[in-house]
Write a protein that holds these residues in place. Structure first.
Motif, short mmCIF file in Angstrom:
data_model
loop_
_atom_site.label_atom_id
_atom_site.label_comp_id
_atom_site.label_asym_id
_atom_site.label_seq_id
_atom_site.Cartn_x
_atom_site.Cartn_y
_atom_site.Cartn_z
N UNK A 92 0.83 -1.20 0.00
CA UNK A 92 0.00 0.00 0.00
C UNK A 92 0.86 1.25 0.00
N UNK A 93 1.88 1.28 0.86
CA UNK A 93 2.74 2.46 0.97
C UNK A 93 3.46 2.74 -0.34
N UNK A 94 4.04 1.71 -0.94
CA UNK A 94 4.82 1.91 -2.15
C UNK A 94 3.93 2.25 -3.34
N UNK A 95 2.77 1.63 -3.44
CA UNK A 95 1.88 1.91 -4.57
C UNK A 95 1.33 3.34 -4.49
N UNK A 96 0.97 3.79 -3.31
CA UNK A 96 0.46 5.15 -3.17
C UNK A 96 1.58 6.17 -3.40
#
Length: 327
Positions: free
Chosen positions: A66-70
């Motif tokens: 989630x962190x990397x995709x956002x």
């Protein structure tokens, strides 16, 4: 005009005043990412990330994804950044993962923490330690005061009609009582499935509507296809409140009870509300007995999560225009 309230930075500049509720089993990284990219806070329960025996820690994997995709989305779309995400911690004594999951969320600097089934000072402190804020579920004014007293930054007023573990009080009463003394962030849950409901929540005094059921019927949701179609076909009268399956009052789809051979009109006596049965002979809540809020009549089809946000924004803007004409 609605009075503007100074909110924590992480809650500012939302596309619309909506936060996606964490849905047990249903909420997953793909759904959270889609919600955040669409411009509202997406969320998931930490307990949804269930490790396989001997396998990696799935919560770590989910938070990394989630962190990397956002972050990639924000770098590619500086003029249209994603909303932040939230993780829900079940603080009930039955959650033997709580301490571990809190440490992982602090490590990944989760920006918004949602706590349910109890209030813990140490969980709120962990949220603050990594720069996050803590929002706590409450079903009455007494619990609201206890949560703020233990360090919660904001409250989620779970009123009648909310999916899953809902409260018994009217939103008109609950929000008014809380707002008499609390000027911090306030979200309202309970049949908030339309843009009109979002505006109504704002008029009552809430800062955001808490939207759950519409996101079950989305492509990204981790829900049985039969569940999704049942949400499309059902209406408020197809929702039943019972304490039978978890020991706490919750709202379920009658059709899911029928599907496993139970008669919604002739259920066994409820469990003692002081316990949360986990290994009983009854079908399991959430996995076999499906949650739903009374706002499901607004769900007309299964589609992308972004389409739900688009509809909510369109309805919200239209409702605001109608209000301007009236006043």
């Amino acid at each position: 005009m609605l009075k503007a309230r100074t909110l924590p930075t992480v809650l500012q500049d939302m596309r619309i005043p909506a936060v996606a509720a964490p849905l047990f089993i249903v909420s997953c990284p793909d759904l959270v990412i889609a919600q955040c990219k669409a411009g509202i806070i997406g969320s998931f329960p930490a307990l949804n990330a269930r490790d396989e025996p001997g396998g990696p820690v799935l919560l770590e994997i989910w938070l990394k994804k989630i962190t990397e995709e956002l972050d990639r989305h924000n770098q590619a779309n500086p003029d249209r950044p994603a909303a932040p995400f939230a993780v829900n911690q079940i603080v009930h004594r039955s959650n033997d993962r709580l301490e571990r999951d809190v440490e992982i969320c602090a490590k990944w600097k989760v920006p918004v923490w949602i706590t349910s089934m109890g209030a813990r000072v140490e969980v709120n402190d962990a949220a603050h330690s990594c720069g996050g804020i803590a929002l706590h579920d409450v079903i009455n004014n007494t619990y609201a005061k206890k949560a703020v007293g233990k360090g919660a930054d904001g409250l989620i007023a779970v009123a009648a009609g909310a999916g899953g573990h809902g409260g018994p009080q009217s939103p008109f009463a609950l929000v008014r009582e809380i707002r008499e003394w609390f000027d911090g962030p306030l979200l309202l849950a309970g049949a908030v499935s339309t843009g009109e409901a979002l505006l109504a929540a704002r008029v009552l005094g809430a800062d955001f509507g808490y939207v759950g059921s519409p996101f079950v019927a989305t492509n990204e949701a981790n829900a049985d296809p039969v569940y999704k179609e049942m949400m499309v076909k059902a209406a408020a009268e197809d929702v039943l409140t019972s304490s039978l399956f978890t020991g706490h009052p919750a709202n379920y789809l009658k059709g899911s009870l029928t599907r496993v051979g139970l008669d919604p009109d002739n259920l066994p006596p409820d469990w003692d509300v002081s316990v949360m049965p986990d290994d009983g002979p009854l079908p399991k809540a959430w996995r076999e007995i499906w949650g739903a809020g009374q706002g499901i009549g607004a769900i007309k089809s299964v589609g992308p999560a972004a389409a739900v946000v688009d509809r909510l924004e369109r309805e919200y803007r239209d409702a605001c225009e109608r209000m301007r004409e009236i006043i």
